[in-house]
Scaffold this active site. Structure first.
Site, PDB file in Angstrom:
ATOM      1  N   ASP A  44       0.860  -1.256  -0.002  1.00  0.00           N
ATOM      2  CA  ASP A  44       0.136  -0.014  -0.003  1.00  0.00           C
ATOM      3  C   ASP A  44       0.937   1.177  -0.126  1.00  0.00           C
ATOM      4  O   ASP A  44       1.852   1.251   0.480  1.00  0.00           O
ATOM      5  CB  ASP A  44      -0.661  -0.054   1.179  1.00  0.00           C
ATOM      6  CG  ASP A  44      -2.066   0.966   1.188  1.00  0.00           C
ATOM      7  OD1 ASP A  44      -1.763   1.940   0.490  1.00  0.00           O
ATOM      8  OD2 ASP A  44      -3.179   0.512   1.628  1.00  0.00           O
ATOM      9  N   LEU A  86       9.454  -1.607   7.963  1.00  0.00           N
ATOM     10  CA  LEU A  86      10.416  -1.944   7.138  1.00  0.00           C
ATOM     11  C   LEU A  86       9.759  -2.866   5.664  1.00  0.00           C
ATOM     12  O   LEU A  86       8.589  -3.313   6.181  1.00  0.00           O
ATOM     13  CB  LEU A  86      11.665  -2.755   7.562  1.00  0.00           C
ATOM     14  CG  LEU A  86      12.307  -2.266   8.530  1.00  0.00           C
ATOM     15  CD1 LEU A  86      13.308  -3.233   9.167  1.00  0.00           C
ATOM     16  CD2 LEU A  86      12.975  -1.023   8.188  1.00  0.00           C
TER      17      LEU A  86
END
Length: 126
Positions: A44, A86
């Site tokens: 996303d 991350l």
């Protein structure tokens, strides 16, 4: 590596699963070979705070986060940007390097890019 369409919830006992999420209160101190570590991933353009933590809690799973705050410092930068989230490949690199070296600083150096706003203390002044 093995892949399967089956859910990790169907393949492993709940008590063996540790869902890695940057929002966990629990710090991953070591890798337990008897545990299964789930690297949650979102594709996303925006980061959904607490989403992976909520998912893990809904599934009654243990959670942990990488020890970024414990071994790294915030680097001064023009945008004052600091992020512990991350990409999956970065988390995998951190875990793989830690497993090989047993050194969180070495592992975090490999997986956490300076663009995240965190650096190891020995590189903070550079």
């Amino acid at each position: 590596m093995d892949t399967t369409p089956e859910s990790y919830l169907d393949l492993f006992p709940l008590e063996a699963i540790v869902y890695l999420t940057p929002d966990s209160e629990n710090v991953l101190e070591d890798i337990d070979p008897d545990k299964v570590y789930v690297l949650g991933g979102l594709v996303d353009e925006s980061i959904h705070k607490q989403l992976t933590l909520r998912r893990a809690r809904e599934q009654s799973l243990q959670t942990a986060r990488l020890p970024i705050r414990e071994f790294m410092v915030r680097a001064p930068n023009a945008r004052n940007y600091h992020c512990e989230t991350l990409a999956i490949n970065q988390v995998f690199d951190v875990l793989s390097t830690y497993y090989e070296t047993r050194s969180w600083p070495a592992a975090l150096r490999v997986g956490v890019s300076s663009g995240k706003g965190y650096v190891l203390p020995d590189t903070a002044e550079q």
